[in-house]
Design an enzyme around this catalytic site. Structure first.
Site, PDB file in Angstrom:
ATOM      1  N   ARG A  37       1.043  -1.698   0.231  1.00 37.07           N
ATOM      2  CA  ARG A  37       0.227  -0.013   0.326  1.00 37.07           C
ATOM      3  C   ARG A  37       0.905   1.068  -0.014  1.00 37.07           C
ATOM      4  O   ARG A  37       0.336   2.310  -0.379  1.00 37.07           O
ATOM      5  CB  ARG A  37      -0.765  -0.297   1.054  1.00 37.07           C
ATOM      6  CG  ARG A  37      -1.655   1.077   1.387  1.00 37.07           C
ATOM      7  CD  ARG A  37      -3.115   0.845   2.275  1.00 37.07           C
ATOM      8  NE  ARG A  37      -4.400   1.976   2.424  1.00 37.07           N
ATOM      9  CZ  ARG A  37      -4.234   2.955   3.275  1.00 37.07           C
ATOM     10  NH1 ARG A  37      -3.794   3.063   4.040  1.00 37.07           N
ATOM     11  NH2 ARG A  37      -5.449   3.716   3.248  1.00 37.07           N
ATOM     12  N   ILE A  63      -6.857   7.870  -0.589  1.00 37.58           N
ATOM     13  CA  ILE A  63      -6.844   5.925  -0.274  1.00 37.58           C
ATOM     14  C   ILE A  63      -7.569   5.902   0.628  1.00 37.58           C
ATOM     15  O   ILE A  63      -7.429   6.063   1.960  1.00 37.58           O
ATOM     16  CB  ILE A  63      -5.434   5.935   0.093  1.00 37.58           C
ATOM     17  CG1 ILE A  63      -5.130   3.906  -0.409  1.00 37.58           C
ATOM     18  CG2 ILE A  63      -4.974   6.459   0.789  1.00 37.58           C
ATOM     19  CD1 ILE A  63      -3.690   3.815  -0.672  1.00 37.58           C
ATOM     20  N   SER A  64      -8.453   4.337   0.524  1.00 37.47           N
ATOM     21  CA  SER A  64      -9.774   4.762   1.272  1.00 37.47           C
ATOM     22  C   SER A  64      -9.307   3.488   2.627  1.00 37.47           C
ATOM     23  O   SER A  64      -8.016   2.544   1.682  1.00 37.47           O
ATOM     24  CB  SER A  64     -10.825   3.489   0.847  1.00 37.47           C
ATOM     25  OG  SER A  64     -11.589   3.759  -0.439  1.00 37.47           O
ATOM     26  N   GLN A  65      -9.722   3.615   3.698  1.00 43.95           N
ATOM     27  CA  GLN A  65      -9.003   2.628   4.853  1.00 43.95           C
ATOM     28  C   GLN A  65      -8.827   1.180   3.826  1.00 43.95           C
ATOM     29  O   GLN A  65     -10.276   0.601   3.429  1.00 43.95           O
ATOM     30  CB  GLN A  65     -10.109   3.305   6.143  1.00 43.95           C
ATOM     31  CG  GLN A  65      -9.765   2.184   6.741  1.00 43.95           C
ATOM     32  CD  GLN A  65     -11.336   1.781   8.387  1.00 43.95           C
ATOM     33  OE1 GLN A  65     -12.357   2.879   7.828  1.00 43.95           O
ATOM     34  NE2 GLN A  65     -10.697   1.650   9.241  1.00 43.95           N
ATOM     35  N   PRO A  66      -7.788   0.476   4.631  1.00 44.87           N
ATOM     36  CA  PRO A  66      -7.699  -0.367   4.546  1.00 44.87           C
ATOM     37  C   PRO A  66      -8.982  -1.263   4.498  1.00 44.87           C
ATOM     38  O   PRO A  66      -8.987  -2.322   4.417  1.00 44.87           O
ATOM     39  CB  PRO A  66      -6.274  -1.145   5.273  1.00 44.87           C
ATOM     40  CG  PRO A  66      -5.824   0.218   5.763  1.00 44.87           C
ATOM     41  CD  PRO A  66      -6.688   1.437   5.208  1.00 44.87           C
TER      42      PRO A  66
END
Length: 213
Positions: A37, A63-66
């Site tokens: 990431r 970038i979205s939360q994992p």
């Protein structure tokens, strides 16, 4: 590809965190181990890459939360060879996860600056979606439909009818619906005119915009 034992260790910590939050699909967890990431955010902030948090990227996007990426991917129920349409490529991390899972990925980004930078990153990392298009996500890719799955990575005020029409019978769309806060929806196409909707709690996404915005 830049990596290090320290970053690998942070990835493993993140995976343990995802397991604690209920993500138990081994293929998805393997994707989070193998897709670094930190390469999808600015190098100056790579130490933040493996926190389970959304993170700002260029053009006022995130970038979205994992966990959110893993959860949406879980709901999509991706199988190798599935034809998947992604609305909102962003930095490309979700695309990379889908490619790792063996999906045939079609992805659309409406911000031209992000489209250019992510195109370069895909080439650098040898990530090869079937199609990567600059365009309006609300329109989808009618000429390439139908799709086994559609994943929307931005908040939409309602379900886009154009996208529903591009699902196969039995196909799934995972989409956050709402304005300030969104409810995660999974919509399965049961027949030509019938759809089953399930909801899975509250999330926070940047708004889904069309190309003219």
């Amino acid at each position: 590809m830049y990596d290090s034992p320290k970053l690998l260790g942070l990835r493993k910590e993140l995976i343990n965190n995802l397991i604690k939050k209920g993500i138990n699909n081994k293929n998805i967890l393997e994707a989070f181990l193998k897709v670094p990431r930190h390469l999808f955010i600015h190098k100056d902030f790579e130490s933040f890459a493996y926190k389970d948090e959304a993170f700002p990227i260029d053009e006022n996007q995130t970038i979205s939360q994992p966990f959110t990426v893993a959860f949406q991917t879980h709901l999509l129920n991706v199988k190798k060879g599935d034809k998947i349409l992604e609305i909102g490529t962003g930095s490309g991390f979700q695309s990379a996860v889908l490619v790792f899972l063996g999906a045939d990925v079609y992805t659309i980004e409406r911000n031209h600056s992000l489209f250019r930078s992510t195109s370069k990153l895909f080439k650098k990392l040898n990530i090869n979606p079937i199609k990567f298009k600059y365009g309006d996500g609300y329109e989808g890719l009618i000429d390439d439909s139908p799709f086994d799955g559609i994943i929307v990575t931005a908040g939409s005020p309602s379900v886009p009818e154009n996208l529903l029409k591009q699902l196969k019978i039995g196909g799934r769309m995972v989409i956050p619906i709402g304005k300030d806060t969104q409810v995660m929806n999974k919509i399965t196409r049961i027949s030509i005119n019938d759809f089953k909707k399930e909801t899975f709690g509250y999330f926070k996404f940047v708004p889904m915009l069309d190309k003219k915005d």
